[in-house]
Design a protein around this motif. Structure first.
Motif, PDB file in Angstrom:
ATOM      1  N   LEU A 251     -36.209 -21.804 -33.975  1.00  7.54           N
ATOM      2  CA  LEU A 251     -36.190 -21.334 -32.591  1.00  7.54           C
ATOM      3  C   LEU A 251     -34.952 -20.487 -32.313  1.00  7.54           C
ATOM      4  CD1 LEU A 251     -37.321 -24.130 -30.125  1.00  7.54           C
ATOM      5  CD2 LEU A 251     -38.473 -22.028 -30.736  1.00  7.54           C
ATOM      6  N   CYS A 254     -35.342 -16.952 -34.359  1.00 10.48           N
ATOM      7  CA  CYS A 254     -36.457 -16.019 -34.209  1.00 10.48           C
ATOM      8  C   CYS A 254     -36.251 -15.061 -33.043  1.00 10.48           C
ATOM      9  CB  CYS A 254     -37.767 -16.770 -34.071  1.00 10.48           C
ATOM     10  SG  CYS A 254     -37.867 -17.673 -32.544  1.00 10.48           S
ATOM     11  N   MET A 255     -35.226 -15.279 -32.219  1.00 11.27           N
ATOM     12  CA  MET A 255     -35.050 -14.394 -31.078  1.00 11.27           C
ATOM     13  C   MET A 255     -34.353 -13.111 -31.496  1.00 11.27           C
ATOM     14  SD  MET A 255     -35.333 -16.477 -28.038  1.00 11.27           S
ATOM     15  CE  MET A 255     -33.867 -16.556 -27.082  1.00 11.27           C
ATOM     16  N   PRO A 264     -37.848  -7.658 -40.975  1.00 10.13           N
ATOM     17  CA  PRO A 264     -38.476  -8.275 -39.804  1.00 10.13           C
ATOM     18  C   PRO A 264     -37.699  -9.495 -39.339  1.00 10.13           C
ATOM     19  CG  PRO A 264     -39.624  -8.947 -41.782  1.00 10.13           C
ATOM     20  CD  PRO A 264     -38.572  -7.971 -42.219  1.00 10.13           C
ATOM     21  N   LEU A 265     -38.039  -9.951 -38.099  1.00  9.31           N
ATOM     22  CA  LEU A 265     -37.411 -11.148 -37.562  1.00  9.31           C
ATOM     23  C   LEU A 265     -37.864 -12.355 -38.370  1.00  9.31           C
ATOM     24  CD1 LEU A 265     -38.040 -10.572 -33.777  1.00  9.31           C
ATOM     25  CD2 LEU A 265     -35.799 -10.698 -34.843  1.00  9.31           C
ATOM     26  N   PRO A 266     -36.970 -13.327 -38.587  1.00  8.36           N
ATOM     27  CA  PRO A 266     -37.417 -14.545 -39.252  1.00  8.36           C
ATOM     28  C   PRO A 266     -38.409 -15.273 -38.355  1.00  8.36           C
ATOM     29  CG  PRO A 266     -35.148 -14.757 -38.490  1.00  8.36           C
ATOM     30  CD  PRO A 266     -35.552 -13.353 -38.229  1.00  8.36           C
ATOM     31  N   THR A 267     -39.487 -15.755 -38.912  1.00 12.18           N
ATOM     32  CA  THR A 267     -40.476 -16.455 -38.097  1.00 12.18           C
ATOM     33  C   THR A 267     -40.431 -17.934 -38.417  1.00 12.18           C
ATOM     34  OG1 THR A 267     -42.133 -15.885 -39.731  1.00 12.18           O
ATOM     35  CG2 THR A 267     -42.037 -14.530 -37.742  1.00 12.18           C
ATOM     36  N   LEU A 268     -41.120 -18.667 -37.551  1.00 12.52           N
ATOM     37  CA  LEU A 268     -41.068 -20.114 -37.647  1.00 12.52           C
ATOM     38  C   LEU A 268     -42.259 -20.604 -38.440  1.00 12.52           C
ATOM     39  CD1 LEU A 268     -40.182 -21.818 -34.325  1.00 12.52           C
ATOM     40  CD2 LEU A 268     -40.495 -22.999 -36.459  1.00 12.52           C
TER      41      LEU A 268
END
Lengths: 276, 304, 256
Positions: A251, A254-255, A264-268
């Motif tokens: 959490l 990912c922002m 890319p953004l790290p995802t959960l």
């Protein structure tokens, strides 16, 4: 001193296709501090806040080993006692003032009503205390706002009025459910500052329910992270960058941020074992 | 067998339908489950199905011919031979009520077929187009709404001449305005929604948007309203029949039957009471059905 | 090189209220341009005006060098598509995903609808298992993916994104933003993206414009945000606000 003590609270919604467990065996306690409950939609964070106030829909089943406010067993309390507690000793601020203020009643009168529901005060005194309260939430011209209808004020002003209404009876515990998510970012900070100051001045306990882990980490003392009805981590806000649970880490990471250039953004990655 | 039934239910309730047909059937099944959870609605449905069966098999069910009587057997009270008794012409009332169901169905089906689409088109076009088109169509609707329904129908029948076809036309002319109102209100709530904007952004023509995207949203509330109106239509048709402006003798129309029975209402109550009871039951059936449909078709309910 | 999007002096009024008051901007092909502002700033109105969903009073809009008049032809919609903010309101409640995606193909007379629908679902990471679902059977993130697939199925060159992730949870927002970035790279699309969140815009866009009260406050590059080189005090305030709550604001308030 502990104000609220919760052990193994569960909230179940029976439906035709089986029970939905909104909250599953969560335990925590709140003193005169700022506690954040953070989670995504469906994590059960709002239902937890509602259960404390006794606002869970009638068909839902609320069970707990312990649900105590200042030594009062809330599960065994009579509806009358719970009504008296609500507003007088425990108050709640909701997300959007547009929907939580009565649209056909002047703001001042709504606050006066809230005060007189709990205290036997004269008209003049009620008005004066309301004006003081409006001034306390940094409304510049309280006498003018007193006579306005909710639709005549901006969202930020409405939320200030809402806070004034909730705090006028001098509650000991305030539950704020996403109090700033419907507001513009610049207004958000003003509201938070007001909330922060009042909570500190009056020595209230605050449960701040939010989806925004970052906001909460700068505002609260302690953070409870919820996922699918469970508490996955409880951590001091200052320690958040060292969170252990992968969900909390996810959490936080990912922002998008203005400074970090991550593409890319790290995802959960949601793992089924978190639900156990 | 039961294992088979369970799997069929799972197939219908699947969250991941594999085909258009499965998705549609699944949705229909959910609607049916909501509908059938309402016991009164099922009673309403049973009454309407019974009406359809009676009308379809009137030739087989009716013990006597509806229009030929035996004058020597006039005004007999209900008995084993004549369950509902006989009228002044010696005709079996049960048989007349059974054949009368055909006329009733004929009237309501024709009225629904004429009035509902007219109302739907007028309402959706007015709501979607806005501007002067909306003003003109809404004013026309209001003019029709300004007259009491039965009075307006009476005026039309008086102009067109008595008879069941003219009664149908008169009732249809007087019943479309409320449907136009509903369709317009429904259209106004969705016309500025993002999903309609999205279709506009596809380059769809206004007609395509009205026909394929807005009308399907209006249809369920319209179905409910039409079903609830059926009772009113039956009563208006009966009213016209009662005043001698609807079906003409010797047609066994329920309203006309009550009219002819009113002369004996104190001594031979069954002559008027039997067709009256039939009107009452069928009206009640449509009302119950409409209430059930309202709960089942409500798009707000289908979200959860 | 002709600009993908060229707007000059755009004015939009609703019943006498000026939602947009003389806004001009230019977006180059392949660029990702951001519009930032608070509610009532007119940022979404810019997108709606381009799409033909807002009443333009004066000013001009040109897409790929072609001026856009009052009426937009079908060719326009094959070049410009839009993704809306609220994934719960932008999908027709009575249509399956299949129907939603087939509609634009039917309007524009594509013959290979079947394969295009499957390809579009694959591209947004949903797969054919979602094809016959109704929107109420989808989560917020899945709905937004369907909305993106619908916008992409006509193969536009410009995508208007109206707060595409503000209604989504943070983790889902990350997935959707990554998807949007990947699509832009693969298809060499031009984005015009609106958001109230500076961080999202800084992440997604190279250049941005800050708006307030229907007017442009200033235009700057995302790099300027990172180095806090904002010229206008309003932008500075937005930047401070995006950092989150700082307790010394409270001490300042109680001292006052």
């Amino acid at each position: 001193m502990t104000l609220l003590r919760i052990e193994d609270l569960s909230i179940r919604f029976p439906t035709r296709t089986g029970d939905i467990e909104a909250v599953r065996d969560i335990s925590f306690s709140v003193g005169r501090e700022r506690l954040a409950i953070v989670g995504e939609s469906g994590s059960g964070k709002s239902q937890t806040g509602r259960a404390i106030l006794g606002l869970t829909p009638a068909f839902a089943q609320v069970t707990a080993k312990r649900l105590e406010f200042d030594g009062i067993d809330l599960l065994k309390a009579t509806p009358r006692l719970r009504r008296d507690l609500r507003g007088k000793r425990i108050a709640m601020i909701l997300q959007d003032p547009k929907y939580s203020l009565n649209p056909v009643m002047r703001i001042g009168r709504q606050i006066v009503e809230a005060l007189r529901a709990h205290e036997n005060v004269g008209t003049r005194e009620a008005r004066e205390r309301t004006l003081d309260m409006l001034a306390a939430v940094q409304i510049r011209d309280p006498a003018r706002v007193f006579d306005l209808y909710p639709h005549e004020v901006s969202g930020g002003m409405g939320q200030r009025a809402m806070i004034a209404m909730m705090l006028i009876a001098g509650p000991e515990l305030l539950i704020a459910d996403e109090p700033t998510s419907a507001l513009d970012v610049t207004v958000q900070l003003d509201i938070l500052a007001i909330l922060d100051r009042l909570v500190a001045e009056r020595g209230m306990g605050l449960i701040f329910i939010s989806h925004d882990l970052r906001l909460v980490s700068s505002f609260c003392d302690r953070v409870i992270v919820m996922y699918a009805g469970r508490v996955v981590e409880e951590i001091a806000a200052s320690e958040l960058s060292r969170a252990k649970h992968p969900y909390t880490q996810g959490l936080l990471n990912c922002m998008p941020s203005i400074d970090a250039d991550r593409h890319p953004l790290p995802t959960l990655e949601r793992r089924p074992e978190w639900l156990l | 067998m039961s294992a088979n039934a369970i799997s069929r239910r799972d197939w219908l309730l699947s969250e991941r339908p594999q085909s258009r047909l499965q998705a549609r059937l699944g949705r229909a099944y959910m609607t049916w489950r909501r509908f059938s959870a309402n016991r009164l609605a099922l009673i309403g449905l049973a009454i309407i199905v019974a009406l359809l069966v009676v009308a379809a098999f009137a030739d087989l069910i009716a013990p006597y011919p509806p229009t030929v009587g035996d004058l020597r057997q006039g005004l007999l009270p209900p008995s084993a031979e004549h369950w509902f008794g006989t009228d002044d012409q010696g005709r079996d009332i049960l048989s007349r009520v059974i054949y009368g169901s055909r006329l009733t169905l004929y009237v309501i089906v024709l009225v629904a077929i004429i009035a509902a689409p007219v109302g739907l088109i007028v309402g959706t076009v007015a709501g979607y187009a806005g501007g002067w088109i909306d003003v003109v169509l809404t004013r026309i609707t209001d003019i029709f709404l300004a007259f009491p329904k039965l009075i307006l129908a009476l005026a039309f029948v008086a102009a067109l001449g008595p008879g069941i076809e003219n009664a149908v036309i008169a009732i249809a002319i007087t019943s479309w305005p409320p449907y136009a109102r509903i369709a317009r209100a429904e259209t106004l709530t969705v016309r500025n929604s993002d999903y309609i904007s999205a279709v506009r952004l596809m380059g769809a023509s206004p007609w395509r948007i009205i026909l394929r995207h807005i009308m399907p949203l209006c249809i369920s509330s319209l179905i409910v309203r039409v079903t609830l109106d059926m009772a009113g239509i039956i009563i208006t048709a009966a009213g016209l029949g009662f005043l001698g402006l609807g079906a003409q003798p010797p047609l066994p129309e329920w309203g006309a039957m009550i009219a002819s029975g009113r002369r004996f209402i104190l001594d031979q109550w069954w002559v008027a009471a039997m067709p009256g009871a039939a009107i009452l039951i069928v009206s009640l059936g449509f009302n119950l059905l409409g209430d059930g449909l309202r709960d089942a078709l409500d798009p707000r309910g289908s979200r959860q | 090189m002709t600009a993908a999007l060229d707007i000059t002096g755009l004015v939009v009024s609703y019943d006498g209220f000026r939602a947009l008051d003389g806004v001009s901007l230019t977006v180059q092909p392949g660029e990702s341009f951001g519009l930032v502002g608070e509610s009532g700033s007119g940022k979404s109105t810019v997108l709606r005006a381009i799409a033909g969903l807002a009443p333009v009073e004066s000013g001009s809009i040109a897409v790929e060098g072609i001026p856009i008049g009052k009426r937009r032809d079908k060719a326009f919609y094959r070049r410009v598509q839009m993704v809306f903010q609220d994934p719960y309101g932008s999908l027709h409640p009575r249509q399956t995903v299949d129907r939603l995606l087939a509609e634009p193909l039917a309007i524009h007379g594509f013959s290979d609808a079947e394969s295009r629908i499957l390809r579009a679902l694959d591209e947004v990471g949903l797969g054919s298992g979602f094809r016959f679902r109704y929107s109420h059977q989808l989560s917020g993130g899945q709905r937004q993916r369907v909305a993106i697939a619908r916008a992409l199925i006509l193969e536009p060159s410009i995508l208007l994104l109206d707060e595409p992730t503000s209604a989504l949870d943070a983790s889902v927002q990350a997935e959707v933003l990554n998807l949007l970035e990947k699509i832009r790279r693969d298809r060499k699309l031009t984005y015009l993206m609106v958001s109230h969140d500076l961080a999202v815009i800084a992440h997604m866009c190279g250049r941005l414009m800050v708006m307030r009260g229907g007017q442009a406050v200033e235009s700057l590059a995302a790099k300027d945000l990172a180095s806090r080189r904002a010229g206008d005090p309003y932008t500075q305030r937005l930047l401070v606000a995006s950092e989150g709550f700082v307790r010394n604001a409270e001490t300042a308030a109680s001292e006052a």
